[in-house]
Design a protein around this motif. Structure first.
Motif, PDB file in Angstrom:
ATOM      1  N   GLN A 125       1.291  -0.982   0.284  1.00  0.00           N
ATOM      2  CA  GLN A 125       0.304   0.022  -0.041  1.00  0.00           C
ATOM      3  C   GLN A 125       0.911   0.848   0.268  1.00  0.00           C
ATOM      4  N   SER A 126       2.193   1.138   0.834  1.00  0.00           N
ATOM      5  CA  SER A 126       2.998   2.416   1.079  1.00  0.00           C
ATOM      6  C   SER A 126       3.573   2.540  -0.566  1.00  0.00           C
ATOM      7  N   ARG A 127       3.979   1.257  -1.381  1.00  0.00           N
ATOM      8  CA  ARG A 127       4.311   1.530  -2.567  1.00  0.00           C
ATOM      9  C   ARG A 127       3.657   2.683  -3.552  1.00  0.00           C
ATOM     10  N   THR A 128       2.353   1.982  -3.528  1.00  0.00           N
ATOM     11  CA  THR A 128       2.015   1.803  -4.428  1.00  0.00           C
ATOM     12  C   THR A 128       0.605   3.235  -4.068  1.00  0.00           C
ATOM     13  N   GLU A 173      -8.634  -1.889  -5.410  1.00  0.00           N
ATOM     14  CA  GLU A 173      -9.575  -0.735  -6.809  1.00  0.00           C
ATOM     15  C   GLU A 173      -9.020   0.002  -6.924  1.00  0.00           C
ATOM     16  N   ASP A 174      -8.011   0.660  -6.191  1.00  0.00           N
ATOM     17  CA  ASP A 174      -7.388   2.729  -7.166  1.00  0.00           C
ATOM     18  C   ASP A 174      -5.881   1.544  -8.052  1.00  0.00           C
ATOM     19  N   VAL A 175      -5.638   0.622  -7.790  1.00  0.00           N
ATOM     20  CA  VAL A 175      -3.976   0.433  -8.483  1.00  0.00           C
ATOM     21  C   VAL A 175      -4.312  -0.691  -9.632  1.00  0.00           C
ATOM     22  N   ALA A 176      -3.583  -0.464 -11.000  1.00  0.00           N
ATOM     23  CA  ALA A 176      -3.702  -1.743 -11.343  1.00  0.00           C
ATOM     24  C   ALA A 176      -3.715  -2.933 -11.028  1.00  0.00           C
ATOM     25  N   LEU A 177      -3.274  -4.079 -11.396  1.00  0.00           N
ATOM     26  CA  LEU A 177      -3.195  -4.595 -10.615  1.00  0.00           C
ATOM     27  C   LEU A 177      -1.045  -5.344 -10.946  1.00  0.00           C
ATOM     28  N   GLU A 178      -0.847  -5.242 -12.678  1.00  0.00           N
ATOM     29  CA  GLU A 178       0.297  -5.407 -12.104  1.00  0.00           C
ATOM     30  C   GLU A 178       1.671  -4.841 -11.502  1.00  0.00           C
ATOM     31  N   HIS A 179       0.671  -3.494 -11.185  1.00  0.00           N
ATOM     32  CA  HIS A 179       1.390  -2.794 -10.434  1.00  0.00           C
ATOM     33  C   HIS A 179       1.748  -3.013  -8.942  1.00  0.00           C
ATOM     34  N   VAL A 180      -0.008  -3.860  -8.457  1.00  0.00           N
ATOM     35  CA  VAL A 180       0.029  -4.109  -6.517  1.00  0.00           C
ATOM     36  C   VAL A 180       0.957  -5.552  -6.951  1.00  0.00           C
ATOM     37  N   LEU A 185       6.502  -8.070  -5.651  1.00  0.00           N
ATOM     38  CA  LEU A 185       7.745  -8.041  -6.584  1.00  0.00           C
ATOM     39  C   LEU A 185       8.874  -7.529  -5.719  1.00  0.00           C
ATOM     40  N   ASP A 186       9.071  -6.137  -6.047  1.00  0.00           N
ATOM     41  CA  ASP A 186      10.181  -5.916  -5.696  1.00  0.00           C
ATOM     42  C   ASP A 186      10.820  -4.988  -3.302  1.00  0.00           C
ATOM     43  N   LEU A 187       9.785  -6.418  -3.213  1.00  0.00           N
ATOM     44  CA  LEU A 187       9.680  -6.435  -1.722  1.00  0.00           C
ATOM     45  C   LEU A 187      11.123  -7.718  -1.414  1.00  0.00           C
TER      46      LEU A 187
END
Length: 214
Positions: A125-128, A173-180, A185-187
């Protein structure tokens, strides 16, 4: 010199010597009189030091370390926003409430969820920059439910971490699935499964790995 003149001169000189003294005494009398009448201060005023209270430092306030999680179970409609971590430890009441929201909705079985999942969600949530609750498709799965889903679909692992309370299937709901997925993955923590057709991302606290499903 004539004696009379000498005496007169001497008296004159003596008298002249007394004049300053007499004048000084007169001045002193005038000053004393003025003091007695309140017209003049007895001594020059001396500025008094200003006494200021010693500042007292306020006790240092320890910052409170809080971690929040906001979930919505899409099957039951239940929503929960809770502080699950406070001052270095998990909050038991919040953890229990989250366990209930993430139960197996097919048979209402409740199982302890690994709180590390909430840390992962918080970092996603923080990253997106999302401001919406996580939509939860699957939290805990009982062995019976997991067996049924595995028989129905080859994409459900027979020994899924969902049965141990160590995995969740989510989306925002407010972030594209690929961005989630990218944020997860970045974590570099646990497993990340990407299911674009089913519209969810799988996250777990197992070993680091990734895969893509339907």
């Amino acid at each position: 010199m004539h004696r009379r003149k000498l005496l007169q001169w001497g008296l004159g000189a003596f008298g002249a010597g007394l004049l300053p003294l007499a004048a000084a005494r007169a001045d002193d009398n005038d000053i004393i009189g003025a003091i007695l009448q309140g017209k003049q201060s007895a001594a020059p005023s001396v500025p008094q030091p200003v006494l200021r209270p010693t500042p007292v430092e306020a006790p240092a306030v320890k910052p409170v370390d809080l971690k929040w999680v906001h979930l919505h179970n899409v099957h039951t409609g239940e929503k929960l926003e809770a502080v699950y971590w406070e001052d270095g430890e998990y909050v038991p009441d919040a953890v229990q409430a989250l366990n209930k929201v993430l139960r197996d909705y097919r048979n209402d079985q409740v199982h302890p969820m690994d709180p590390g999942l909430y840390d992962i969600l918080g970092q996603i949530q923080s990253r997106t920059g999302s401001r919406q609750p996580f939509q939860v498709i699957s939290g805990y799965r009982s062995p019976a439910t997991n067996r049924m889903l595995s028989d129905r679909s080859g994409e459900v692992a027979k020994h899924s971490l969902h049965m141990e309370g160590k995995a969740m299937d989510i989306y925002l709901e407010d972030v594209a699935l690929e961005h989630v997925r990218a944020a997860a993955l970045d974590l570099g923590r646990g497993g990340v499964g990407y299911y674009p057709q089913s519209r969810f991302v799988h996250v777990d606290v197992g070993r680091v790995r990734q895969w893509k499903g339907a």
